[in-house]
Design a protein around this motif. Structure first.
Motif, PDB file in Angstrom:
ATOM      1  N   VAL A   1      41.362   0.147 -12.019  1.00 42.38           N
ATOM      2  CA  VAL A   1      40.382   0.488 -10.938  1.00 42.38           C
ATOM      3  C   VAL A   1      38.961   0.544 -11.336  1.00 42.38           C
ATOM      4  CG1 VAL A   1      39.841   2.236  -9.083  1.00 42.38           C
ATOM      5  CG2 VAL A   1      42.204   1.818  -9.428  1.00 42.38           C
ATOM      6  N   VAL A   2      38.705   1.446 -12.088  1.00 45.53           N
ATOM      7  CA  VAL A   2      37.053   1.336 -12.590  1.00 45.53           C
ATOM      8  C   VAL A   2      36.966   0.059 -13.126  1.00 45.53           C
ATOM      9  CG1 VAL A   2      35.633   2.592 -14.297  1.00 45.53           C
ATOM     10  CG2 VAL A   2      37.399   3.811 -13.470  1.00 45.53           C
ATOM     11  N   ASP A   3      37.403  -0.720 -13.881  1.00 38.68           N
ATOM     12  CA  ASP A   3      36.972  -1.889 -14.404  1.00 38.68           C
ATOM     13  C   ASP A   3      36.850  -2.899 -13.359  1.00 38.68           C
ATOM     14  OD1 ASP A   3      37.409  -1.088 -17.225  1.00 38.68           O
ATOM     15  OD2 ASP A   3      39.048  -2.070 -17.363  1.00 38.68           O
ATOM     16  N   HIS A   4      37.587  -3.043 -12.345  1.00 34.03           N
ATOM     17  CA  HIS A   4      37.413  -3.929 -11.241  1.00 34.03           C
ATOM     18  C   HIS A   4      36.173  -3.305 -10.390  1.00 34.03           C
ATOM     19  CE1 HIS A   4      38.204  -6.915  -8.430  1.00 34.03           C
ATOM     20  NE2 HIS A   4      37.986  -6.182  -7.443  1.00 34.03           N
ATOM     21  N   LEU A   5      36.045  -2.007 -10.203  1.00 34.01           N
ATOM     22  CA  LEU A   5      34.722  -1.643  -9.478  1.00 34.01           C
ATOM     23  C   LEU A   5      33.578  -2.237 -10.198  1.00 34.01           C
ATOM     24  CD1 LEU A   5      35.803   1.667  -8.102  1.00 34.01           C
ATOM     25  CD2 LEU A   5      35.584  -0.104  -7.016  1.00 34.01           C
ATOM     26  N   ARG A   6      33.529  -2.158 -11.625  1.00 30.24           N
ATOM     27  CA  ARG A   6      32.460  -2.392 -12.246  1.00 30.24           C
ATOM     28  C   ARG A   6      32.117  -4.132 -12.238  1.00 30.24           C
ATOM     29  NH1 ARG A   6      30.272   1.702 -15.249  1.00 30.24           N
ATOM     30  NH2 ARG A   6      31.722   3.348 -15.826  1.00 30.24           N
ATOM     31  N   ARG A   7      33.453  -4.875 -12.267  1.00 32.66           N
ATOM     32  CA  ARG A   7      33.250  -6.039 -12.092  1.00 32.66           C
ATOM     33  C   ARG A   7      32.527  -6.563 -10.646  1.00 32.66           C
ATOM     34  NH1 ARG A   7      31.960 -10.178 -15.025  1.00 32.66           N
ATOM     35  NH2 ARG A   7      32.786 -11.976 -14.723  1.00 32.66           N
ATOM     36  N   GLU A   8      32.956  -5.736  -9.709  1.00 31.66           N
ATOM     37  CA  GLU A   8      32.322  -5.975  -8.480  1.00 31.66           C
ATOM     38  C   GLU A   8      30.975  -5.748  -8.370  1.00 31.66           C
ATOM     39  OE1 GLU A   8      35.826  -4.999  -5.080  1.00 31.66           O
ATOM     40  OE2 GLU A   8      34.438  -3.524  -5.526  1.00 31.66           O
ATOM     41  N   ALA A   9      30.398  -4.693  -9.073  1.00 25.78           N
ATOM     42  CA  ALA A   9      28.907  -4.472  -9.310  1.00 25.78           C
ATOM     43  C   ALA A   9      28.480  -5.569 -10.034  1.00 25.78           C
ATOM     44  CB  ALA A   9      28.938  -3.001 -10.099  1.00 25.78           C
ATOM     45  N   ALA A  10      28.897  -6.084 -10.938  1.00 21.44           N
ATOM     46  CA  ALA A  10      28.375  -7.155 -11.937  1.00 21.44           C
ATOM     47  C   ALA A  10      28.297  -8.438 -11.117  1.00 21.44           C
ATOM     48  CB  ALA A  10      29.134  -7.125 -13.328  1.00 21.44           C
ATOM     49  N   ILE A  11      29.101  -8.880 -10.323  1.00 22.50           N
ATOM     50  CA  ILE A  11      29.112 -10.415  -9.823  1.00 22.50           C
ATOM     51  C   ILE A  11      29.448 -10.223  -8.250  1.00 22.50           C
ATOM     52  CG2 ILE A  11      29.967 -11.191 -12.129  1.00 22.50           C
ATOM     53  CD1 ILE A  11      32.651 -11.355 -10.532  1.00 22.50           C
ATOM     54  N   GLY A  12      29.570  -9.398  -7.626  1.00 23.86           N
ATOM     55  CA  GLY A  12      29.867  -9.141  -6.073  1.00 23.86           C
ATOM     56  C   GLY A  12      31.522  -9.050  -5.702  1.00 23.86           C
ATOM     57  N   GLY A  13      31.959  -8.453  -4.782  1.00 21.11           N
ATOM     58  CA  GLY A  13      32.866  -8.131  -4.510  1.00 21.11           C
ATOM     59  C   GLY A  13      33.783  -9.331  -3.990  1.00 21.11           C
ATOM     60  N   TYR A  14      33.249 -10.220  -3.388  1.00 18.69           N
ATOM     61  CA  TYR A  14      34.411 -11.457  -3.153  1.00 18.69           C
ATOM     62  C   TYR A  14      34.416 -12.134  -4.317  1.00 18.69           C
ATOM     63  CZ  TYR A  14      33.139 -11.068   1.895  1.00 18.69           C
ATOM     64  OH  TYR A  14      33.167 -10.653   3.302  1.00 18.69           O
ATOM     65  N   GLU A  15      33.554 -12.291  -5.183  1.00 20.88           N
ATOM     66  CA  GLU A  15      33.517 -13.151  -6.407  1.00 20.88           C
ATOM     67  C   GLU A  15      34.507 -12.451  -7.328  1.00 20.88           C
ATOM     68  OE1 GLU A  15      30.089 -14.165  -4.485  1.00 20.88           O
ATOM     69  OE2 GLU A  15      30.635 -12.237  -4.972  1.00 20.88           O
ATOM     70  N   ALA A  16      34.660 -11.089  -7.523  1.00 17.23           N
ATOM     71  CA  ALA A  16      35.443 -10.165  -8.104  1.00 17.23           C
ATOM     72  C   ALA A  16      37.128 -10.549  -7.737  1.00 17.23           C
ATOM     73  CB  ALA A  16      35.098  -9.047  -8.381  1.00 17.23           C
ATOM     74  N   GLU A  17      37.168 -10.516  -6.476  1.00 14.73           N
ATOM     75  CA  GLU A  17      38.448 -10.565  -5.846  1.00 14.73           C
ATOM     76  C   GLU A  17      38.927 -11.971  -6.353  1.00 14.73           C
ATOM     77  OE1 GLU A  17      40.733 -10.503  -1.667  1.00 14.73           O
ATOM     78  OE2 GLU A  17      38.687 -10.292  -1.794  1.00 14.73           O
TER      79      GLU A  17
ATOM     80  N   HIS B   1      41.169  -2.356  -0.168  1.00 15.76           N
ATOM     81  CA  HIS B   1      40.704  -1.993  -1.435  1.00 15.76           C
ATOM     82  C   HIS B   1      41.173  -2.630  -2.636  1.00 15.76           C
ATOM     83  CE1 HIS B   1      39.303   0.815  -4.288  1.00 15.76           C
ATOM     84  NE2 HIS B   1      40.274   1.908  -4.360  1.00 15.76           N
ATOM     85  N   VAL B   2      40.387  -3.670  -2.958  1.00 16.19           N
ATOM     86  CA  VAL B   2      41.108  -4.551  -4.073  1.00 16.19           C
ATOM     87  C   VAL B   2      41.071  -3.757  -5.411  1.00 16.19           C
ATOM     88  CG1 VAL B   2      40.421  -6.645  -5.300  1.00 16.19           C
ATOM     89  CG2 VAL B   2      39.778  -6.685  -3.085  1.00 16.19           C
ATOM     90  N   ALA B   3      40.316  -3.084  -5.947  1.00 17.90           N
ATOM     91  CA  ALA B   3      40.264  -2.290  -7.062  1.00 17.90           C
ATOM     92  C   ALA B   3      41.772  -1.488  -6.994  1.00 17.90           C
ATOM     93  CB  ALA B   3      39.296  -1.461  -7.394  1.00 17.90           C
ATOM     94  N   GLY B   4      41.823  -0.630  -5.780  1.00 16.15           N
ATOM     95  CA  GLY B   4      43.125   0.040  -5.544  1.00 16.15           C
ATOM     96  C   GLY B   4      44.394  -0.772  -5.675  1.00 16.15           C
ATOM     97  N   ARG B   5      44.488  -1.835  -5.148  1.00 10.58           N
ATOM     98  CA  ARG B   5      45.641  -2.755  -5.042  1.00 10.58           C
ATOM     99  C   ARG B   5      45.966  -3.078  -6.598  1.00 10.58           C
ATOM    100  NH1 ARG B   5      45.954  -6.987   0.059  1.00 10.58           N
ATOM    101  NH2 ARG B   5      45.956  -5.456   1.555  1.00 10.58           N
ATOM    102  N   LEU B   6      45.027  -3.445  -7.295  1.00 12.68           N
ATOM    103  CA  LEU B   6      45.210  -3.709  -8.690  1.00 12.68           C
ATOM    104  C   LEU B   6      45.580  -2.482  -9.576  1.00 12.68           C
ATOM    105  CD1 LEU B   6      41.783  -5.829  -9.335  1.00 12.68           C
ATOM    106  CD2 LEU B   6      44.323  -6.576  -9.357  1.00 12.68           C
ATOM    107  N   GLY B   7      45.144  -1.057  -9.248  1.00 11.27           N
ATOM    108  CA  GLY B   7      45.537  -0.034  -9.656  1.00 11.27           C
ATOM    109  C   GLY B   7      46.949   0.316  -9.410  1.00 11.27           C
ATOM    110  N   LEU B   8      47.457  -0.192  -8.094  1.00 12.05           N
ATOM    111  CA  LEU B   8      48.854   0.157  -7.464  1.00 12.05           C
ATOM    112  C   LEU B   8      49.661  -0.692  -8.502  1.00 12.05           C
ATOM    113  CD1 LEU B   8      51.110   1.226  -5.815  1.00 12.05           C
ATOM    114  CD2 LEU B   8      50.374  -0.780  -4.122  1.00 12.05           C
ATOM    115  N   GLY B   9      49.375  -2.078  -8.671  1.00 15.40           N
ATOM    116  CA  GLY B   9      50.138  -2.855  -9.549  1.00 15.40           C
ATOM    117  C   GLY B   9      50.106  -2.341 -10.943  1.00 15.40           C
ATOM    118  N   ALA B  10      49.140  -1.656 -11.692  1.00 18.30           N
ATOM    119  CA  ALA B  10      49.258  -1.239 -12.923  1.00 18.30           C
ATOM    120  C   ALA B  10      50.232  -0.129 -12.814  1.00 18.30           C
ATOM    121  CB  ALA B  10      47.768  -0.806 -13.369  1.00 18.30           C
ATOM    122  N   ALA B  11      50.111   0.878 -11.820  1.00 20.08           N
ATOM    123  CA  ALA B  11      51.190   1.806 -11.532  1.00 20.08           C
ATOM    124  C   ALA B  11      52.476   1.459 -11.472  1.00 20.08           C
ATOM    125  CB  ALA B  11      50.825   2.853 -10.671  1.00 20.08           C
ATOM    126  N   VAL B  12      52.998   0.410 -10.869  1.00 17.04           N
ATOM    127  CA  VAL B  12      54.150   0.053 -10.674  1.00 17.04           C
ATOM    128  C   VAL B  12      54.457  -0.460 -11.745  1.00 17.04           C
ATOM    129  CG1 VAL B  12      55.593  -1.858  -9.480  1.00 17.04           C
ATOM    130  CG2 VAL B  12      53.799  -0.417  -8.141  1.00 17.04           C
TER     131      VAL B  12
END
Length: 390
Positions: free
Chosen positions: A37-53, A267-278
């Motif tokens: 989750v945190v890594d994706h949020l940092r990626r959003e901050a670095a390149i933008g939300g749409y681009e990170a998605e 919540h893209v970061a949350g979805r990725l986190g959900l996948g990691a949890a599963v």
């Protein structure tokens, strides 16, 4: 599979600071979930939300496959949403009811679901019929057989009620629903992540679940399963340009898959986190998780039963990782506060969560201690000692 509990606890840093027996509320996430989750949020901050998605597109798509494997479904039968309640609502409000139609449910049904039943009954004239419980507190199968007739348009049951350890007989309910041709909506909010779930074996047509509880995923995540054979008959209660395509000034077409129950923004970061949890749960294996969780819960129940003035309140012949009890002379909120001051986490269940069940049992509230596989026996000892030291 033998679990390396020490390694799992190291992978859950908060175990060094707290005794977390509130997994039925929100479990402690493993490090990989937090990092994802945190890594994706940092990626959003670095390149933008749409681009990170867009960059994470393949990983996001893989989440559907992971969730499908978790419950024995196909990826196109899965929708990712923000909570179990939203998942359940999207399924329920897609169904059509009329005057005299019946909704069969459990007496220990969760408040959010029952409120939706009441709203639907008020709007349409449908009837809500709670299935009587058997002597163990679970849904009575003979009573379900008696109630199943042509008026029944839905069976909606919570697999594991929020206020206790019992496990309702989902597979037996599913067989009856399938035989009668009645849709079956299963609230698996507390069971996904602590029990093996196979939607084909259960026979449910729809299933809702959350990420934050026994899956150990992020808050604000959940999913809905809808059987492909039912999917084409359901139109979600609201749509957007993700759920449907605007094909002409006066027409739209629904998506052909379960993603018709999603919305475009998420919540893209949350979805990725959900996948990691599963994926984390799948690597450990759900049978191993179930065995560990149930063994810890039975150990806790046995220790609590030894304490003067403490009454274990769990119902059911089959029981899970949720342990509920009362303590004579001390209300549930006071017990929670006292334990919390010692970094021991529990929660409180009140009648507002499962009103019919609490009224029938004459209980105003319960202390809920819910264990997970990363808990250990020393924490049970600490918990029981702290509870006894009043």
């Amino acid at each position: 599979m033998t679990m390396d509990i020490a390694a799992l606890r190291r992978d859950t840093p908060a175990c060094a600071r707290v005794v977390h027996f509130n997994n039925a509320g929100a479990a402690l996430p493993p490090a990989v979930v937090v990092d994802t989750v945190v890594d994706h949020l940092r990626r959003e901050a670095a390149i933008g939300g749409y681009e990170a998605e867009a960059e994470a597109g393949e990983r996001l798509e893989a989440v559907y496959g992971s969730v499908a494997r978790l419950i024995g479904a196909a990826p196109d039968e899965i929708a990712l949403v923000e909570s179990a309640t939203r998942a359940w609502d999207m399924a329920f409000y897609s169904l059509r009811f009329g005057p005299g139609d019946r909704i069969l449910t459990a007496r220990a049904e969760y408040a959010s679901n029952y409120i939706a039943f009441l709203q639907m009954a008020r709007r349409t004239g449908a009837e809500i019929v709670p299935i009587p419980s058997d002597e163990s507190g679970a849904v009575s199968l003979p009573e379900l057989d008696r109630l199943l007739d042509e008026r029944v348009k839905l069976i909606a049951v919570t697999h594991i009620p929020t206020s206790g350890g019992l496990i309702n007989p989902a597979e037996e309910i599913g067989r009856r629903a399938r035989s009668a041709g009645v849709p079956f909506l299963l609230d698996a909010c507390q069971s996904v992540g602590q029990l093996p779930i196979d939607v084909e074996a259960i026979g449910c047509d729809m299933l809702s679940a959350t990420g934050r509880k026994y899956l150990r995923g992020p808050r604000g995540t959940g999913f809905l399963y809808v059987r492909r054979a039912l999917l084409e008959r359901l139109e979600p209660p609201f749509l957007d340009l993700h759920a449907a395509c605007w094909t002409a000034p006066d027409r739209y077409e629904l998506r052909p898959d379960a993603r018709r129950f999603e919305s475009w923004e998420s919540h893209v970061a949350g979805r990725l986190g959900l996948g990691a949890a599963v994926d984390y749960a799948l690597r450990l294996g759900l049978p191993a998780i179930r065995d560990r969780v149930c063994a810890l819960a039975e150990r806790l129940r046995a220790r609590l039963a030894e304490l003067p003035g403490v009454a274990v309140r769990d119902l059911g012949q089959r029981r899970c990782g949720i342990v509920t009890f009362t303590r004579e002379g001390e209300d549930a909120a006071a017990v929670k506060a006292r334990l919390g001051a010692q970094a021991i986490h529990v929660s409180v269940s009140t009648a507002s969560g499962t009103l019919l069940d609490f009224e029938a049992r004459g209980i105003p509230d319960l202390i809920r201690a819910s264990v997970h596989y990363y808990n250990d026996e020393s924490e049970i000892d600490r918990f029981v000692a702290a509870l006894a030291a009043a």
